[in-house]
Scaffold this active site. Structure first.
Site, PDB file in Angstrom:
ATOM      1  CB  VAL A 100      -0.898   0.016   1.257  1.00 55.14           C
ATOM      2  CG1 VAL A 100      -1.780   1.261   1.288  1.00 55.14           C
ATOM      3  CG2 VAL A 100      -1.750  -1.253   1.320  1.00 55.14           C
ATOM      4  CB  CYS A 101       0.916   4.105   0.630  1.00 55.31           C
ATOM      5  SG  CYS A 101       1.177   5.857   0.866  1.00 55.31           S
ATOM      6  CB  THR A 102       5.724   5.008   0.401  1.00 56.19           C
ATOM      7  OG1 THR A 102       5.247   4.980   1.745  1.00 56.19           O
ATOM      8  CG2 THR A 102       5.397   6.355  -0.220  1.00 56.19           C
ATOM      9  CB  THR A 151       3.723   4.380  -5.011  1.00 52.46           C
ATOM     10  OG1 THR A 151       4.038   4.731  -3.656  1.00 52.46           O
ATOM     11  CG2 THR A 151       4.190   5.515  -5.927  1.00 52.46           C
TER      12      THR A 151
END
Lengths: 211, 211
Positions: free
Chosen positions: B102-104, B122
């Site tokens: 998830v995300c970074t 990202t």
């Protein structure tokens, strides 16, 4: 300004953390209030699905709050009979600008006398049970505002509730900044047909499954 | 079957707890895997926005996982240089059926060699930085599957990712049951105009503000 988030044993994880993320993004990027997690005795709590989350403070040491959010979980049906917890919510509510609940957190608000004469909502599994309590008018909506009392449907609905609350308190551009940083642009996909049951809340019962 | 959720100091709360809620609902209502939170040393961790969450186990004691989810946060840019953490992810990945970020969290997957030759995504703030790394093709989508590697956009996108993953692993009716119990039927409201910036990801940049 201070925004308190109530924690108790068996609290549903996303009920708490969805609004926490939106509120702390408000704090980080748009001048929102300080956020703190408060429980009866402070320290670590085991949530509904086993995650261990620790509170920042306890009922005795908790400062006066400007906003208080009460998350749900099946355990809310026990906590609505916990006089210390209900008393804490009722006492804070006397000076809070707004009170919010997610899911079955509405039952704790009702026990604290905060839903009398108000429209409110809860998780679809608990709509009938809430409607059976005196003084509350149940709405089958994703979230409901009645004056200074805000209630939402189950679990994930607390995020939509909190964004709507931020928009009302701080303006649409503050909510926009939070939504952008949390990248809260759901894909809107609807899986299968479980949600078309009679027990479902009216606001989602008629959604067509995505193809 | 076991589904591990990585925790590290500064992990973004909703990156972790959104997928955790969906996966534990899968466990509770549709035969999903056992879920556990794992960190380098076990015990409590302070998240990005100050919430304290404790892991169930540490890297040494963690059993082999069938699925592993790596959440993000600004701290992921530090953790991608943490050889023990990256080594744990790489080692688990050799026997995992699927890896998710998830995300970074995608930067930790990249450091573990898991994005080489793959499409991935990202948080919108980190799209250019991910595209500058060797071997990865960045897609401006809410979530991306490339074989056994699943990546999502920022923070809240992990919930959409996890539902799509459950649908692929266990079928649309399992995902439907999870969505229904988590009451994940977002209102789809778009606040203001922050998301229309050039830096925004393509999948949401053109959304019209709700009226």
């Amino acid at each position: 300004m201070r925004f308190g988030f109530l924690i108790y044993p068996g609290v549903e994880e996303l009920d708490l953390v969805g609004p926490w993320e939106m509120a702390t993004m408000w704090r980080a990027y748009a001048g929102g209030p300080e956020c703190l997690a408060v429980s009866e005795t402070g320290g670590p709590t085991v949530c509904a699905k086993g995650l261990k989350i620790a509170a920042d403070t306890d009922f005795e040491r908790c400062p006066p709050l400007d906003y208080l959010l009460v998350p749900g979980g099946f355990a809310a049906f026990d906590e609505m009979a916990n006089a210390r917890l209900v008393g804490f919510v009722a006492a804070q509510a006397r000076s809070c600008r707004h009170i919010l609940s997610v899911c079955t957190g509405a039952f704790i608000l009702q026990a604290a006398g905060l839903l009398h004469g108000r429209r409110a909502t809860t998780h679809w599994k608990a709509l009938e049970r809430l409607a059976a309590l005196p003084g509350v008018t149940v709405a089958e909506e994703r979230h409901v505002r009645d004056g200074t009392v805000w209630t939402s449907a189950g679990v994930s609905a607390g995020m939509d509730l909190t964004l709507a609350f931020i928009a009302a308190e701080a303006g649409a551009e503050a909510a926009s900044t939070v939504q952008y940083n949390a990248e809260y642009f759901p894909d809107g996909r609807v899986y299968g047909t479980a949600h078309r049951a009679d027990a479902a809340s009216a606001y989602f019962r008629s959604l067509a499954p995505s193809t």
